[in-house]
Design a protein around this motif. Structure first.
Motif, short mmCIF file in Angstrom:
data_model
loop_
_atom_site.label_atom_id
_atom_site.label_comp_id
_atom_site.label_asym_id
_atom_site.label_seq_id
_atom_site.Cartn_x
_atom_site.Cartn_y
_atom_site.Cartn_z
N ASP A 48 0.74 -1.15 0.15
CA ASP A 48 -0.10 -0.02 0.10
C ASP A 48 0.94 1.10 0.18
OD1 ASP A 48 -1.91 2.04 0.36
OD2 ASP A 48 -2.33 1.56 2.52
N GLY A 49 0.75 2.05 -1.04
CA GLY A 49 1.69 3.21 -1.21
C GLY A 49 1.47 4.17 -0.18
N GLN A 50 0.48 4.29 0.46
CA GLN A 50 0.13 5.33 1.72
C GLN A 50 0.32 4.80 3.06
OE1 GLN A 50 -0.75 8.37 1.51
NE2 GLN A 50 -0.23 8.75 -0.47
N ALA A 51 0.59 3.32 2.84
CA ALA A 51 0.64 2.70 4.31
C ALA A 51 -0.49 2.91 5.13
CB ALA A 51 1.96 3.22 5.07
N SER A 52 -1.61 2.90 4.61
CA SER A 52 -2.69 3.33 5.34
C SER A 52 -3.02 2.54 6.69
CB SER A 52 -4.07 3.15 4.33
OG SER A 52 -3.87 3.82 3.16
N GLN A 53 -3.05 1.29 6.75
CA GLN A 53 -3.12 0.47 7.63
C GLN A 53 -2.31 0.91 9.04
OE1 GLN A 53 -1.78 -3.54 7.62
NE2 GLN A 53 -3.26 -4.27 8.80
#
Length: 364
Positions: A60-65
């Protein structure tokens, strides 16, 4: 004709990490990089194992988790968080985005060596503010602010000294800075601090437009091998950094392990308690040998040696290394006659004290 790098790059001294090898046949006790002796939480290890099953897929490119977990634990808004490949990457992004040739950035006399490296890499000039008693001096920093100043770096607690500024002093520093100067609070060791007058910087970031705080998973979380850092700051600064951040700067295992680790509060409290006990014990025992130790609130201590032939830091380093105890020389930080020791396992801590006692008693 040969390729020539831009001005300032060749002025940078290559960063040398702590040693990590013992003589052949000798058990290694690596106490040179401020790594936790307890390792990562088991939950983080299991999360990383599961993530490895999907290595063909981009993370995930946004490291949302991970951002969601950080926000949950610290009560923050995810819009004010950006994650990096270690906090080092985020420090570099700040310099890349806010410094240009002709600009200046301030760091303290014994501050983290990466500050000067990233400042010079951006083509700017590092300005050094002297410290008092190996502790950052707010007045000395403010005296060096000019119209060219764009960033001020403050490691709090500082490495390699282990000293810190109380929150009131940090607030005074921010109040004295022009609004266009970004105050960078590097709180890599915040989880270890047990002082009522300390603040990592969350409150100050929440109330100011020119303050950011960086944190890491490399210390108390035991995930140095995965390189995970995060920054909390005003949305305008976070958005700026996001524009130049690499699109997949955190790998999938790092995202999964970091998410699990930060939620394992019982493990982190256990690690902090372990450090508090052995920090106090090791400091007391080494001082009882007649050596000076800079008071530390981190997971390491700075040990100063006498100016005597055969009894200095260099000789002590040789003596300790031969027995498998690998500490850190800190001449590059302005302490040519000191060693920095990470707080290790009980075996390592007791072993260093015994080896130093032997060293000090032996003929020069």
């Amino acid at each position: 004709m040969k390729p020539v790098p831009k001005n300032g790059v060749l002025d940078i001294e290559i960063y040398v990490p702590g040693k990590s090898r013992a003589p052949e046949g000798i058990k290694l006790h690596k106490l040179s990089s401020n790594e936790t002796p307890l390792g990562p939480p088991p939950s983080a290890v299991e999360a990383a194992r599961q993530a490895i099953g999907d290595l063909a897929l981009y993370p995930d490119g946004q490291a949302s988790q991970l951002k969601a977990a950080i926000a949950e634990v610290h009560g923050l808004n995810t819009k004010n968080i950006i994650c990096g490949n270690g906090s080092d990457e985020l420090l570099g992004l700040l310099c890349q985005c806010y410094l240009a040739p002709g600009d200046e950035a301030i760091h303290t006399e014994h501050g983290f060596l990466v500050y000067a490296i990233q400042i010079k890499a951006a083509g700017a000039t590092p300005i050094v503010a002297p410290e008092k008693n190996a502790t950052a001096d707010v007045d000395a920093i403010l005296e060096r602010v000019t119209e060219k100043t764009k960033l001020v770096f403050l490691a709090n607690p500082n490495n390699p000294t282990g000293t810190y500024l109380p929150f009131d002093e940090v607030r005074r520093l921010q109040a004295g800075l022009p609004g266009h100067v970004v105050l960078v609070l590097d709180a890599a060791y915040a989880e270890y601090v047990r002082r009522n007058d300390y603040g990592a910087g969350i409150e100050l970031v929440s109330s100011a437009d020119n303050v950011v705080m960086t944190r890491t998973f490399s210390k108390i979380y035991g995930l140095a091998g995965l390189r995970i850092g995060w920054l909390y700051g005003p949305e305008a600064i976070v958005s700026t950094l996001d524009r130049v951040r690499g699109p997949f700067n955190l790998n999938a295992a790092a995202i999964a392990a970091g998410t699990a680790a930060i939620r394992d509060r019982a493990f982190i409290e256990e690690a902090a308690s372990f450090n508090a006990h052995w920090l106090e014990w090791t400091t007391r025992e080494i001082e009882s040998l007649g050596l000076t130790v800079t008071p530390s609130v981190g997971n390491f201590i700075l040990i100063h040696f006498p100016d005597e032939d055969g009894k200095g830091a260099a000789e002590a380093d040789v003596h300790l290394s031969a027995r498998g105890y690998i500490l850190r020389r800190v001449a590059g930080y302005g302490f040519p006659n000191a060693l920095r020791m990470s707080i290790g396992s009980e075996e390592a801590n007791r072993g260093v004290v015994a080896a130093l006692a032997e060293f000090l008693k032996s003929p020069s």
